[in-house]
Structure formats: C-alpha cells, structure tokens
Write an enzyme that holds these catalytic residues in place. Structure first.
Site, PDB file in Angstrom:
ATOM      1  N   CYS A   3       0.868  -1.236   0.094  1.00 21.72           N
ATOM      2  CA  CYS A   3      -0.042  -0.223   0.040  1.00 21.72           C
ATOM      3  C   CYS A   3       0.809   1.196   0.133  1.00 21.72           C
ATOM      4  O   CYS A   3       2.232   1.265   0.230  1.00 21.72           O
ATOM      5  CB  CYS A   3      -0.871   0.055   1.403  1.00 21.72           C
ATOM      6  SG  CYS A   3      -1.877  -1.517   1.399  1.00 21.72           S
ATOM      7  N   ARG A   9       2.061   1.424  -5.828  1.00 18.06           N
ATOM      8  CA  ARG A   9       2.296   0.585  -4.745  1.00 18.06           C
ATOM      9  C   ARG A   9       0.795  -0.387  -4.324  1.00 18.06           C
ATOM     10  O   ARG A   9       0.734  -1.005  -3.446  1.00 18.06           O
ATOM     11  CB  ARG A   9       2.440   1.281  -3.549  1.00 18.06           C
ATOM     12  CG  ARG A   9       3.643   2.046  -3.595  1.00 18.06           C
ATOM     13  CD  ARG A   9       4.132   2.668  -2.445  1.00 18.06           C
ATOM     14  NE  ARG A   9       4.465   1.950  -1.282  1.00 18.06           N
ATOM     15  CZ  ARG A   9       5.433   1.417  -0.986  1.00 18.06           C
ATOM     16  NH1 ARG A   9       6.656   1.680  -1.926  1.00 18.06           N
ATOM     17  NH2 ARG A   9       5.671   0.590  -0.083  1.00 18.06           N
ATOM     18  N   TRP A  67      -3.402  -2.068  -1.512  1.00 12.47           N
ATOM     19  CA  TRP A  67      -3.439  -3.181  -2.268  1.00 12.47           C
ATOM     20  C   TRP A  67      -3.899  -4.328  -1.202  1.00 12.47           C
ATOM     21  O   TRP A  67      -3.229  -4.545  -0.248  1.00 12.47           O
ATOM     22  CB  TRP A  67      -1.925  -3.351  -2.442  1.00 12.47           C
ATOM     23  CG  TRP A  67      -1.370  -4.546  -3.360  1.00 12.47           C
ATOM     24  CD1 TRP A  67      -1.663  -4.762  -4.618  1.00 12.47           C
ATOM     25  CD2 TRP A  67      -1.189  -6.009  -2.955  1.00 12.47           C
ATOM     26  NE1 TRP A  67      -1.473  -5.824  -5.351  1.00 12.47           N
ATOM     27  CE2 TRP A  67      -1.198  -6.856  -3.998  1.00 12.47           C
ATOM     28  CE3 TRP A  67      -0.878  -6.455  -1.459  1.00 12.47           C
ATOM     29  CZ2 TRP A  67      -0.779  -8.034  -3.973  1.00 12.47           C
ATOM     30  CZ3 TRP A  67      -0.614  -7.749  -1.501  1.00 12.47           C
ATOM     31  CH2 TRP A  67      -0.333  -8.638  -2.910  1.00 12.47           C
ATOM     32  N   ASN A  78       0.607   0.319   6.090  1.00 18.95           N
ATOM     33  CA  ASN A  78       1.100  -0.354   4.771  1.00 18.95           C
ATOM     34  C   ASN A  78       1.616  -1.969   5.689  1.00 18.95           C
ATOM     35  O   ASN A  78       2.580  -1.486   6.588  1.00 18.95           O
ATOM     36  CB  ASN A  78       2.052   0.246   3.976  1.00 18.95           C
ATOM     37  CG  ASN A  78       2.954  -0.656   3.543  1.00 18.95           C
ATOM     38  OD1 ASN A  78       2.457  -1.403   2.720  1.00 18.95           O
ATOM     39  ND2 ASN A  78       4.026  -0.115   3.016  1.00 18.95           N
ATOM     40  N   GLY A  79       1.365  -2.871   5.242  1.00 13.02           N
ATOM     41  CA  GLY A  79       2.009  -4.110   5.655  1.00 13.02           C
ATOM     42  C   GLY A  79       0.978  -5.203   6.306  1.00 13.02           C
ATOM     43  O   GLY A  79      -0.303  -5.084   6.069  1.00 13.02           O
ATOM     44  N   GLU A  86      12.683 -13.208 -18.630  1.00  9.59           N
ATOM     45  CA  GLU A  86      12.341 -11.922 -18.245  1.00  9.59           C
ATOM     46  C   GLU A  86      11.269 -11.263 -19.390  1.00  9.59           C
ATOM     47  O   GLU A  86      10.338 -10.634 -19.366  1.00  9.59           O
ATOM     48  CB  GLU A  86      13.658 -10.926 -18.463  1.00  9.59           C
ATOM     49  CG  GLU A  86      13.277  -9.434 -18.010  1.00  9.59           C
ATOM     50  CD  GLU A  86      12.571  -8.974 -16.705  1.00  9.59           C
ATOM     51  OE1 GLU A  86      12.393 -10.023 -15.843  1.00  9.59           O
ATOM     52  OE2 GLU A  86      12.305  -7.968 -16.677  1.00  9.59           O
ATOM     53  N   LYS A 120       7.613  -9.995 -18.598  1.00 10.30           N
ATOM     54  CA  LYS A 120       6.990  -8.704 -18.923  1.00 10.30           C
ATOM     55  C   LYS A 120       5.853  -8.793 -19.549  1.00 10.30           C
ATOM     56  O   LYS A 120       5.138  -7.832 -19.189  1.00 10.30           O
ATOM     57  CB  LYS A 120       8.203  -7.784 -19.790  1.00 10.30           C
ATOM     58  CG  LYS A 120       9.345  -7.524 -19.129  1.00 10.30           C
ATOM     59  CD  LYS A 120       9.253  -6.066 -18.300  1.00 10.30           C
ATOM     60  CE  LYS A 120       8.768  -6.371 -16.772  1.00 10.30           C
ATOM     61  NZ  LYS A 120      10.029  -6.612 -16.131  1.00 10.30           N
ATOM     62  N   GLU A 153       2.870  -9.713 -16.958  1.00 10.08           N
ATOM     63  CA  GLU A 153       2.660  -8.661 -16.353  1.00 10.08           C
ATOM     64  C   GLU A 153       1.827  -7.739 -16.556  1.00 10.08           C
ATOM     65  O   GLU A 153       0.712  -7.398 -15.943  1.00 10.08           O
ATOM     66  CB  GLU A 153       3.786  -7.961 -15.735  1.00 10.08           C
ATOM     67  CG  GLU A 153       4.540  -8.567 -14.607  1.00 10.08           C
ATOM     68  CD  GLU A 153       5.928  -7.665 -14.151  1.00 10.08           C
ATOM     69  OE1 GLU A 153       6.695  -7.500 -15.145  1.00 10.08           O
ATOM     70  OE2 GLU A 153       6.164  -7.375 -13.131  1.00 10.08           O
ATOM     71  N   HIS A 196      12.425 -31.308 -24.271  1.00 13.35           N
ATOM     72  CA  HIS A 196      12.144 -32.302 -23.163  1.00 13.35           C
ATOM     73  C   HIS A 196      10.824 -32.166 -22.824  1.00 13.35           C
ATOM     74  O   HIS A 196      10.626 -32.519 -21.641  1.00 13.35           O
ATOM     75  CB  HIS A 196      13.503 -32.053 -22.314  1.00 13.35           C
ATOM     76  CG  HIS A 196      14.797 -32.248 -22.678  1.00 13.35           C
ATOM     77  ND1 HIS A 196      15.199 -33.547 -22.886  1.00 13.35           N
ATOM     78  CD2 HIS A 196      15.917 -31.345 -22.809  1.00 13.35           C
ATOM     79  CE1 HIS A 196      16.409 -33.471 -23.251  1.00 13.35           C
ATOM     80  NE2 HIS A 196      16.913 -32.237 -23.239  1.00 13.35           N
ATOM     81  N   LYS A 238       4.055  -2.244  -6.898  1.00 19.74           N
ATOM     82  CA  LYS A 238       5.375  -2.333  -6.980  1.00 19.74           C
ATOM     83  C   LYS A 238       6.401  -2.994  -6.159  1.00 19.74           C
ATOM     84  O   LYS A 238       7.238  -3.514  -6.462  1.00 19.74           O
ATOM     85  CB  LYS A 238       5.861  -0.910  -7.356  1.00 19.74           C
ATOM     86  CG  LYS A 238       7.114  -0.330  -7.641  1.00 19.74           C
ATOM     87  CD  LYS A 238       7.309  -0.857  -9.033  1.00 19.74           C
ATOM     88  CE  LYS A 238       9.190  -0.545  -9.531  1.00 19.74           C
ATOM     89  NZ  LYS A 238       9.244  -1.182 -10.786  1.00 19.74           N
TER      90      LYS A 238
HETATM   91  C1  F6R Z   1       8.916  -7.193 -12.603  1.00 20.54           C
HETATM   92  C2  F6R Z   1       8.911  -6.750 -11.255  1.00 20.54           C
HETATM   93  C3  F6R Z   1       8.923  -7.418 -10.179  1.00 20.54           C
HETATM   94  C4  F6R Z   1      10.076  -7.177  -9.117  1.00 20.54           C
HETATM   95  C5  F6R Z   1      10.021  -8.034  -7.872  1.00 20.54           C
HETATM   96  C6  F6R Z   1      11.229  -7.615  -7.075  1.00 20.54           C
HETATM   97  O1  F6R Z   1       8.764  -6.378 -13.402  1.00 20.54           O
HETATM   98  O2  F6R Z   1       9.105  -5.479 -11.055  1.00 20.54           O
HETATM   99  O3  F6R Z   1       9.042  -8.773 -10.507  1.00 20.54           O
HETATM  100  O4  F6R Z   1      11.263  -7.267  -9.868  1.00 20.54           O
HETATM  101  O5  F6R Z   1       8.800  -7.683  -7.066  1.00 20.54           O
HETATM  102  O6  F6R Z   1      11.217  -6.349  -6.512  1.00 20.54           O
HETATM  103  P1  F6R Z   1      12.499  -5.543  -5.986  1.00 20.54           P
HETATM  104  O7  F6R Z   1      13.434  -5.566  -7.179  1.00 20.54           O
HETATM  105  O8  F6R Z   1      12.010  -4.116  -5.741  1.00 20.54           O
HETATM  106  O9  F6R Z   1      13.084  -6.464  -4.946  1.00 20.54           O
END
Ligand code: F6R
Length: 613
Positions: free
Chosen positions: A2, A27, A74, A100-101, A485, A489, A492, A508, A608
C-alpha cells in the site's frame, strides 16, 4: 504494497495528499482514502477503485485542514470495499490510522479488544492498530497529550507482530502526525513550514528532496515547525537529513503516455549514471581486502522477479569473469533452505526497491549463516541497504512502472562490474581482459541509445500477433534469463500466457505447447551458440510457430530462411548482449498490452513493492 502519505503544515493539505497518492498509486490501487483534521474534527473520505475515484469523492465532500493523511490500498485482509479502505478509526472517531504491511497477530488482538468492548467495522488487520492505540491511551501516564500518544504508539508496537508502517492522527494533537515502522518503508520529508511522511520519496519529491530515514521501532513526529525521531522509550534520536539526488522530472511521465514506456527510454541514461560508479573500489563496498577476496569461494545471489532474472545473468558473470561458483535463489525459497554455515562466503541481494519482504528475509538468513552481505539496490536508505554490509547503488532514478525495465538492465551491468572487479582482484582475469571488459561496459549506454530505436519496428510487429493466446521465449546461456524476463514482462502487463525456456530444453517437454501460429521469440545473437539456436528455430517452425529472431547484424543472413521475422539489436560483447536483447521484448510487452487496452502502469493484482511475505 500500500502507499501511505501524511502532511502537516500551514496550508490546506488536501491538494498535497491527492497529488502524493497519485504518485504512490503504483504501490496499490484497489481503493483509497484520506482523513483531514478540520476544525478539531477528523473528516474521512474513502472510495473503492483508483485515486481518481477518491478525487471525485473528495471534490464533493471538500474537506479542508492543515494536517491530514492518505492511503492507496493493495488488499491483503478483506476485499476492496469502502469499509475496508483506510484510514481506519478507533471507537471514538477521534483517532485514525493508515497502514502498509501485515499485522500477523491481528486476529488474537481483535478478539481481545472486542472482549474489552471495542467495536470493529472492517475486516482489516489495520483496524486493530487504531483500537489498540485507543486502549493504550487509557493506560499510559504522560505530562501531555503528545507524550501520551507517543507512549501509546510505543506500547502498541510492542504488541504487534508482522512487518508494517503506520501513521496516526489524533484530534487531541491536531498539530502533529506520528508514524512508526517495522520492516516496511517510511520516510520523513523536510519542507519549509511543512513536513511530510510517505512510503516513498517520489510522493513528496515535488516539494522537497531532504529526507530523514526512520529505523525499525522508531517513531517519527512531524509538525509544521519541524520533525523529530524518537526511539521506543521516547528519547530523541539524532538523525542527519539526507539529500536525495532524484529530481521531480524523472518521477514524472515527461510527455510519455505511460511510465513503462518512459522508463524503457530512460535506459541509456540509467546505464550511464550507474556506470559512472562502476569502477569504484569494490573492496571498500564489500568491506573485504584483496586477501579476503582471493579466498572468496561461494557467492549466493538472492532476489525476486525481474531482479532474480538479472541475478541469473550475474551467475554467468561471476563464473566466467571471477571464477567463483555462484548460486542463484529466489529469495522466497532461500529463506526455507537448510543453509550450511560457511566461511569466506558472500551473499548478494539484488532489489530495485530494497523493501521486498522476501529478499530482506533471505538476507537475514544469509547473515545468520555467516555470509557477508552486499545489496545491489536502487533506493537510497531502503531497508535492504541498511541491512547489508555493503551497497552498490544502481542510479536509475525512481522507477514508477510496476513492471521493471531500467533497473533490470542496470542491475545486470552492476553485477558485471562487480564480477570484473572480483576477477581482477583474485587473478582470474588479466589486467588486459579487465580493461577490455570495462571498455565494453562503458560503450553500453551508446548501444542502448540505438536499441531503444526499435520501438517502431516492434510496435508494427505486434499488430500481427497481439491476439495470440500464448507466447514463447527461448534463449541460451546469458540469454536464457532474458527469455524468462521477456515472458514475465508480457505476462505482467498484458495478462497473456507467456513462458520462457532455455532453448535446449524445449525438446524435453515444452515444445508440445507450440501450435500453428504460436509466436516464439528466439534470443539469438550471432555468438558461439547461434547454430544451436538455429536448430531450435527449425524445430519450432516445423510445428507451425511464428518465429521471431532477435539477433545481431551478423545473424541476419544465415537466418533468412529459418524465421518469419528478424529484429536486429546493436552488438556488444557476448556477455553484455542480454542488456540490449531485452529491449525489444520490453517494447513487445508494452505494445501488446496497449493494443489489448490494458492498464499498463497499473497491472491487475500487482503492486510495485512487495512488502509482505
Ligand atoms: C517485474 C517486477 C517484479 C520485481 C520483484 C522484486 O517487472 O517488477 O517482479 O522485480 O517484485 O522487486 P525488487 O527489485 O524491488 O526487490
């Protein structure tokens, strides 16, 4: 997860709170709310949905006041609804909390508080904080209301378990806001005749870049006249203000439609800024002299999500450049491994935010097993940077898009710089190889500048394939993590089913999912594994796949008859090639999501910073 924000000063706080909540929206964005102290009374406005919904409700209610706080949610405990939106209040309605948490023991606390007669109106864990403070206010002794509030917060903290940051506003101390934290982010912003609290610096960066970092268990008290930080016993703690070198411009979209697109284009600058410190003395950063570096035999790299993919690339660097065996783990798994205590070992945590709960937990575990710890992190003063023995900063500026881009490529270059340094220090590479590698590293921003010119071509390609149900990404060696990756992307931001594999693995099992027209992206620069990738292209094409090769110029001619589309990325060294190869896949994710009408900067179910386990 959050976002929380608070203000006290001499102006009406509502515009600041709304602006800050919009900046914190990455967030969490399933509901939002604000509380304002208006003429001695707390006025709360909450609504389900994004901050723009709250904005409409606020416009109607028109609250005004010089102390206030806000929240963008969130959901963890309780569905997104108005009742579950923050701020939450005690029974009197005179005290409100944003949080938050997660409060892990909230159920037992709630039962106890209910037995004392407290009435709850939400399903959240947060509401117990408000009632617990209310309860504790009745029992603490103090000279005045301010001291009483601080003591009640401190007493409350000692009953809570979990990781959290929360702010409290009380009608009896209308001139102040108090905030406290355990393993969750909270920063104090220092303004002129006004001060701020927030989960993250960008929330108030338009007003100040002077901040105070708050440690776990401390209580920050902000008033218009100043800010102070107290320990759990109420003693004032000395804290130096830190100037954050981010500017407001980098935290804004700068003419781009979405943060994701803007941040893809930020990459040449982010690399340049990160590389400016790449030749730093890592022995200082690591706190190890040359003799200790020579003894280093084991490196564990821990991370989550995109940072984990960067770590996987780093493994090749450590092995090839430094001759050190590197073990890469998902932080959420690492915490539950039976770690054998080791000597002469280093754990590297890679994290954009430095607040990811899983990563923090994994570092704690590595520390307990005797590892020296290093953070590769983008956020100054974050929990991870304070937990680790050393820090190497990526200098990307704030990354607002939920999907990581510029921090991912900078993390890879940071790992490369470190591996190069370790390799030179332990004699695995010669001075000449070190200098050559360093030169190649310094050329990257220029090559990245070329790579971002691929947007138009990728955009055009997506017109043909955006309706496909499933996307496959294949790569080998350093490009295998790029396949992972690329898939992440796309998943997501477009919600498409996408999977990345090591190209040698498809036979495989995974090849069975390839069907007529399935788009398959091949990461295949013209390097030593090119011919093996050509075989994979043929295998996929034979099953009807629409094969797109991401290659360097030398790969074009030999590929002509084996693929449906070729995208040419600029060339760098084989080891650094992944930094450029990911760029067309970043554009791919953006443009597919855009064509599908997805909310690119606010992908569903995501946030995020994942500050809960
Ligand atoms: C993907 C993404 C997430 C973060 C992951 C780790 O685009 O943003 O998978 O990479 O949550 O976050 P950090 O790097 O902040 O520890």
């Amino acid at each position: 997860m959050c976002g929380i924000i608070g203000y006290t000063g001499k102006k009406n706080c509502v515009p600041f709170l709304m602006e800050g909540l919009k900046r914190l929206e990455y967030r969490g964005y399933d509901s939002a709310g604000v509380s304002i102290l208006q003429a001695g009374q707390i006025v709360t406005v909450r609504s389900v949905g994004k901050v723009e919904e709250l904005e409409k409700a606020v416009l109607q209610a028109n609250p005004q006041g010089m102390t206030g706080m806000g929240h963008t949610r969130w959901a963890t405990h309780g569905k997104p609804s108005e009742e579950n939106s923050h701020p939450h209040t005690d029974c009197t309605g005179d005290l409100v909390v944003v949080h938050n948490g997660i409060i892990e023991n909230y159920l037992s606390l709630r039962e106890k508080l209910e037995s004392y007669g407290h009435k709850f109106s939400s399903e959240t864990d947060t509401e117990v904080i408000a009632h617990l403070i209310e309860e504790n206010l009745l029992h603490v002794r103090a000279a005045d209301d301010e001291e009483r509030l601080i003591k009640a917060i401190s007493k409350t903290n000692s009953s809570l378990s979990g990781a959290f940051a929360y702010y409290v506003m009380w009608a009896r101390t209308p001139y102040l806001l108090a905030g406290t934290k355990i393993q969750n982010p909270m920063v104090v912003g220092l303004g002129k005749d006004e001060n701020y609290l927030a989960s993250d610096v960008p929330a108030f960066l338009a007003h100040t870049n002077k901040v105070l970092f708050v440690e776990d268990g401390e209580i920050a008290v902000i008033k218009s006249s100043g800010a102070k930080i107290l320990n759990a016993n109420g003693s004032v703690q000395k804290r130096k203000a830190v100037k954050i070198d981010w500017d407001q411009k980098t935290a804004e979209k700068g003419g781009y439609r979405h943060f994701l697109l803007k941040e893809i284009y930020d990459q040449p600058q982010a690399l340049e800024d990160t590389l400016r410190t790449a030749r730093m003395d890592f022995s200082k950063v690591l706190g190890l002299d040359t003799a200790a570096i020579r003894k280093l035999r084991t490196v564990h790299i821990i991370a989550c999500g995109s940072a984990y993919h960067a770590a996987l690339v780093g493994k090749y660097y450590l092995e090839q450049l430094a001759g050190i065996v590197a073990n890469v783990d998902l932080a959420s798994e690492y915490k539950y491994r039976a770690l054998v205590p080791v000597k002469d070992a280093l754990a590297i945590a890679v994290s954009q935010s430095g607040e990811t709960a899983d990563t923090l937990g994994a570092v704690q575990k590595a520390k307990e097993a005797g590892f020296r710890t290093l953070a590769i992190c983008n956020v100054r003063g974050s929990s991870l940077t304070r937990l680790c023995d050393g820090v190497f900063y990526t200098h990307c500026g704030p990354e607002i898009s939920v999907a990581s881009t510029k921090t991912f490529t900078s993390q890879i270059t940071a790992l490369y710089a470190m591996a190069m340094f370790l390799g030179q220090a332990n004699g695995n590479i010669s001075k000449a190889v070190f200098e050559k590698s360093y030169k190649e590293l310094l050329m990257l921003p220029k090559a990245m500048n070329e790579a971002v010119k691929l947007e138009y071509e990728v955009r055009h390609l997506t017109r043909k394939i955006y309706k496909a149900d499933r996307f496959i990404f294949l790569g080998r060696h350093v490009n295998f993590p790029i396949a992972l990756e690329g898939a992440l992307k796309l998943k997501e931001v477009s919600y498409k089913s996408a999977e990345g594999f090591a190209a040698g693995e498809i036979k495989h099992g995974p090849i069975s999912v390839i069907d007529k027209g399935t788009p398959v992206f091949m990461l295949m620069p013209a390097d030593g594994l090119f011919d093996k990738m050509v075989s994979a292209c043929q295998e996929c094409r034979a099953r009807g796949a629409f094969v797109v090769a991401i290659t360097t110029k030398a790969g074009v001619k030999p590929l002509k008859n084996f693929v449906d589309k070729i995208i040419i990325v600029p060339k760098t060294s084989d080891l650094l090639q992944p930094v450029l190869d990911i760029v067309p896949l970043q554009f791919l994710a953006y443009w597919i999501a855009k064509r599908l009408g997805c909310d690119i900067d606010h992908p569903r179910h995501l946030a995020k910073s994942v500050t809960v386990e």
